[in-house]
Structures are given as structure tokens and as C-alpha cells.
Scaffold this motif. Structure first.
Motif, PDB file in Angstrom:
ATOM      1  N   GLN A  17       3.852  14.208  -8.468  1.00 41.10           N
ATOM      2  CA  GLN A  17       2.617  14.559  -7.773  1.00 41.10           C
ATOM      3  C   GLN A  17       1.835  13.350  -7.282  1.00 41.10           C
ATOM      4  OE1 GLN A  17      -0.520  16.220 -10.625  1.00 41.10           O
ATOM      5  NE2 GLN A  17       1.323  16.393 -11.877  1.00 41.10           N
ATOM      6  N   SER A  18       1.857  12.237  -8.012  1.00 38.84           N
ATOM      7  CA  SER A  18       1.115  11.048  -7.573  1.00 38.84           C
ATOM      8  C   SER A  18       1.628  10.562  -6.221  1.00 38.84           C
ATOM      9  CB  SER A  18       1.232   9.927  -8.611  1.00 38.84           C
ATOM     10  OG  SER A  18       0.805  10.364  -9.882  1.00 38.84           O
ATOM     11  N   ALA A  19       2.956  10.430  -6.113  1.00 39.24           N
ATOM     12  CA  ALA A  19       3.546   9.963  -4.863  1.00 39.24           C
ATOM     13  C   ALA A  19       3.316  10.957  -3.733  1.00 39.24           C
ATOM     14  CB  ALA A  19       5.038   9.724  -5.055  1.00 39.24           C
ATOM     15  N   LEU A  20       3.393  12.251  -4.020  1.00 37.21           N
ATOM     16  CA  LEU A  20       3.195  13.263  -2.980  1.00 37.21           C
ATOM     17  C   LEU A  20       1.784  13.197  -2.404  1.00 37.21           C
ATOM     18  CD1 LEU A  20       5.064  16.272  -4.623  1.00 37.21           C
ATOM     19  CD2 LEU A  20       5.757  15.056  -2.535  1.00 37.21           C
ATOM     20  N   VAL A  21       0.779  13.048  -3.273  1.00 35.06           N
ATOM     21  CA  VAL A  21      -0.610  12.971  -2.804  1.00 35.06           C
ATOM     22  C   VAL A  21      -0.824  11.694  -1.990  1.00 35.06           C
ATOM     23  CG1 VAL A  21      -2.999  12.684  -3.545  1.00 35.06           C
ATOM     24  CG2 VAL A  21      -1.571  14.427  -4.609  1.00 35.06           C
ATOM     25  N   LEU A  54       5.929   6.579 -14.477  1.00 27.87           N
ATOM     26  CA  LEU A  54       5.851   7.150 -13.132  1.00 27.87           C
ATOM     27  C   LEU A  54       4.674   6.559 -12.362  1.00 27.87           C
ATOM     28  CD1 LEU A  54       6.609  10.899 -13.950  1.00 27.87           C
ATOM     29  CD2 LEU A  54       8.016   9.407 -12.498  1.00 27.87           C
ATOM     30  N   ILE A  55       3.542   6.422 -13.030  1.00 29.65           N
ATOM     31  CA  ILE A  55       2.359   5.830 -12.396  1.00 29.65           C
ATOM     32  C   ILE A  55       2.639   4.379 -12.020  1.00 29.65           C
ATOM     33  CG2 ILE A  55      -0.006   5.059 -12.857  1.00 29.65           C
ATOM     34  CD1 ILE A  55      -0.343   7.676 -14.501  1.00 29.65           C
ATOM     35  N   LYS A  56       3.297   3.654 -12.905  1.00 32.96           N
ATOM     36  CA  LYS A  56       3.648   2.262 -12.614  1.00 32.96           C
ATOM     37  C   LYS A  56       4.500   2.172 -11.350  1.00 32.96           C
ATOM     38  CE  LYS A  56       5.982  -1.751 -14.676  1.00 32.96           C
ATOM     39  NZ  LYS A  56       6.659  -2.273 -15.895  1.00 32.96           N
ATOM     40  N   SER A  57       5.485   3.048 -11.228  1.00 29.69           N
ATOM     41  CA  SER A  57       6.351   3.041 -10.051  1.00 29.69           C
ATOM     42  C   SER A  57       5.568   3.350  -8.779  1.00 29.69           C
ATOM     43  CB  SER A  57       7.482   4.061 -10.238  1.00 29.69           C
ATOM     44  OG  SER A  57       8.290   4.149  -9.091  1.00 29.69           O
ATOM     45  N   VAL A  58       4.645   4.298  -8.857  1.00 33.33           N
ATOM     46  CA  VAL A  58       3.834   4.665  -7.695  1.00 33.33           C
ATOM     47  C   VAL A  58       2.953   3.500  -7.261  1.00 33.33           C
ATOM     48  CG1 VAL A  58       1.862   6.073  -7.014  1.00 33.33           C
ATOM     49  CG2 VAL A  58       3.861   7.156  -8.015  1.00 33.33           C
ATOM     50  N   GLN A  60       3.580   0.384  -7.653  1.00 34.14           N
ATOM     51  CA  GLN A  60       4.448  -0.614  -7.035  1.00 34.14           C
ATOM     52  C   GLN A  60       4.842  -0.215  -5.620  1.00 34.14           C
ATOM     53  OE1 GLN A  60       7.334  -0.443 -10.243  1.00 34.14           O
ATOM     54  NE2 GLN A  60       6.814  -2.521 -10.936  1.00 34.14           N
ATOM     55  N   THR A  61       4.927   1.094  -5.365  1.00 36.34           N
ATOM     56  CA  THR A  61       5.339   1.578  -4.041  1.00 36.34           C
ATOM     57  C   THR A  61       4.179   1.638  -3.057  1.00 36.34           C
ATOM     58  OG1 THR A  61       7.100   2.914  -5.030  1.00 36.34           O
ATOM     59  CG2 THR A  61       6.391   3.511  -2.794  1.00 36.34           C
ATOM     60  N   TYR A  62       3.035   2.175  -3.497  1.00 34.02           N
ATOM     61  CA  TYR A  62       1.927   2.445  -2.581  1.00 34.02           C
ATOM     62  C   TYR A  62       0.773   1.461  -2.688  1.00 34.02           C
ATOM     63  CZ  TYR A  62       4.100   6.926  -1.477  1.00 34.02           C
ATOM     64  OH  TYR A  62       4.962   7.891  -1.035  1.00 34.02           O
ATOM     65  N   GLY A  63       0.757   0.633  -3.707  1.00 35.26           N
ATOM     66  CA  GLY A  63      -0.374  -0.257  -3.882  1.00 35.26           C
ATOM     67  C   GLY A  63      -1.597   0.489  -4.374  1.00 35.26           C
ATOM     68  N   THR A  64      -2.758  -0.082  -4.189  1.00 34.26           N
ATOM     69  CA  THR A  64      -3.985   0.470  -4.768  1.00 34.26           C
ATOM     70  C   THR A  64      -5.048   0.848  -3.738  1.00 34.26           C
ATOM     71  OG1 THR A  64      -4.885  -1.771  -5.039  1.00 34.26           O
ATOM     72  CG2 THR A  64      -3.639  -0.853  -6.894  1.00 34.26           C
TER      73      THR A  64
END
Length: 273
Positions: A17-21, A54-58, A60-64
Motif C-alpha cells: 500500500q505504501s508504494a501504491l499511494v 517494506l517501508i525501508k524499500s519504499v 529507497q525507491t520514492y525518497g521522502t
């Protein structure tokens, strides 16, 4: 939703869900920021670890750029007390639960430190409005409090004023009394539009209805936006699974129906912070 508030909160990190949002924000270019969530279970730490990674991976992918914080736990203290025969957050039972939650909060901070992000992300927790433990408040950067006039048996006419007063005296004042002064937000507030059974069709003084949701919107949103109250409106859309599991009004808090159709309401037209 962005007409009400530019803030979104997630309750957990499973099911991508984090990545989807964040991907939705990226593609639509909507001006919104999200507080990611990690749903903590006191009797099993493996879900926390799974979601942390999962949050760590997100990150790393999307930044902050569109992330404003990491929320560790949702109604953790309420559930811990209920499961262990307690009722008072600042008690031996409450402090035992607080120790579990604080350990995960600190672990999340360590994870963020290891990532060397471009900006420091605050770490907090979310709970029922009257269930914040003082030790937990002292360990967080922010707190999110569920404040529902419906469940307090308050009329819809008085709902917005009651929400503001309860939040200030129960949550904000308690946070400001501590040296770290965590930022406090209203994690959930809103009004249900129907009930699955007649016994829960009203909370005493007022009914669950779209007309009353409109009253709450009209009396809460613009005032909260104007005075700088940080809030997350509950809810974006109806959730049929909650109706199946809990019944009553639980599935019917959305501004939209479950098929994403706007209910017979008008979104208030006022600047969203």
C-alpha cells in the motif's frame, strides 16, 4: 480528498500500500503528503519487522518528498489494555505495553538513520484519543488521536466543537506538558452515513446519515483548516469488509461509496493546509 486536507495516513505497510499511494501521488501530481504506517501486534513482532522492511524499500525507491512521517502502531495502547485487563494508559499494565511500542519506535528511528535520508522523518504513533501513555508521548515526534463525536454520543450539531475541545484538552495539552512537545494530529474524525442495523442507526441525539455528514463537514473542515488543526478526515470511502466483520456503522464512514462515487454531499470550499 485534497479539497479537505492534503494529509493522508496509512495504517500499515502490507499489500504494497505504501508504494501504491506514493505512485498514485507521483502519477496524478496531486499536492498531498502521506504518513506511512506500521501496524504493530504486541504478541508477535514479525509483522512489525516485515512492514519496517517494506517501508525501508519504499523510502529507497520514492525518497521522502511526499512523506511526512512514519507512524508505528495504531490503537496499540487501547488494544493492549483491552487484552490485558487494563483500562488506564499510565498504569503498570499500560507501561508494559508502552515498553513494547517504544522499542519498535526506536528501531524505526535506527532504520531511518541507517538510510541517511535527505531529510529527517519524524516517527510517531496513533491511538484512541484518551489512550496515550505518558512514556509513549515522551518517546515520539508526533501523535495521532482518534476523536469521534459519534462514539461519544455527541449530537452532530455539537460535534465539531466537541471534537476541537476534546482534542485540545485531552491530547494537545498533555503533549505540550512534556519536554519533547510532540506534534499532535487528529488521526480520525468524521460522521457515519448509515448503519447496517436499526439498533445502531443513531448515537442517541443524532442519526447516521448523509445529511448529518454534511453538517459535520460544514462545521468542522473550514474551521479546522483556518485555525491550523492537523487532521485526517475519516474516511475516504466506505469499507464493506468492516461492515461484514463489525456491522453497525463501521463500514459507512466514507465521503465516497465503496465504488468511489461521491455521496450526496458537497465538499466544503475552503483552503486546505
Amino acid at each position: 480528498m485534497s479539497q479537505l486536507t492534503k494529509r493522508i495516513r496509512l495504517y500499515g505497510a502490507d499489500c504494497n500500500q505504501s508504494a501504491l499511494v506514493l505512485e498514485a501521488i507521483k502519477q496524478t501530481k496531486v499536492d498531498m503528503t502521506v504518513w506511512l504506517g506500521n501496524y504493530v501486534i504486541p504478541t508477535d513482532n514479525s509483522p512489525y519487522i516485515r512492514q519496517r522492511d517494506l517501508i525501508k524499500s519504499v523510502l529507497q525507491t520514492y525518497g521522502t518528498d511526499h512523506i511526512s512521517g512514519i507512524t508505528v502502531g495504531n490503537e496499540f495502547m487501547l488494544n493492549y489494555l483491552n487484552s490485558n485487563g487494563g483500562t488506564v494508559p499510565d498504569s503498570d499494565v499500560g507501561n508494559a505495553g508502552a515498553a513494547i511500542l517504544i522499542a519498535d519506535i526506536q528501531d524505526t528511528r535506527n532504520m531511518l538513520k541507517d538510510l541517511s535520508l535527505g531529510k529527517a522523518l519524524p516517527v510517531g504513533t496513533s491511538d484512541a484519543g484518551s489512550y496515550f501513555n505518558t512514556q509513549v508521548l515522551g518517546a515520539i515526534d508526533y501523535g495521532m488521536a482518534n476523536v469521534h463525536p459519534w462514539f461519544a454520543n455527541v449530537s452532530v450539531a455539537d460535534g465539531a466543537g466537541w471534537t476541537a475541545d476534546f482534542f485540545q484538552t485531552t491530547d494537545v495539552d498533555a503533549a505540550n506538558a512534556l519536554s519533547n512537545k510532540p506534534q499532535m494530529y487528529i488521526a480520525e474524525t468524521g460522521w457515519p452515513t448509515k448503519s447496517s442495523d436499526a439498533g445502531n442507526a443513531n448515537n442517541g441525539p443524532s442519526t447516521a446519515s448523509e445529511a448529518n455528514l454534511q453538517i459535520f463537514l460544514d462545521t468542522f473542515v473550514c474551521q479546522a483548516n483556518a485555525n491550523g488543526t492537523g487532521y485526517f478526515f475519516f474516511d475516504f470511502f466506505d469499507e464493506p469488509w468492516k461492515d461484514i466483520q463489525f456491522g453497525g456503522v463501521e463500514g459507512w464512514w466514507g465521503l465516497f461509496t465503496s465504488n468511489r462515487t461521491l455521496k450526496n454531499i458537497k465538499i466544503p470550499d475552503c483552503p486546505s493546509p
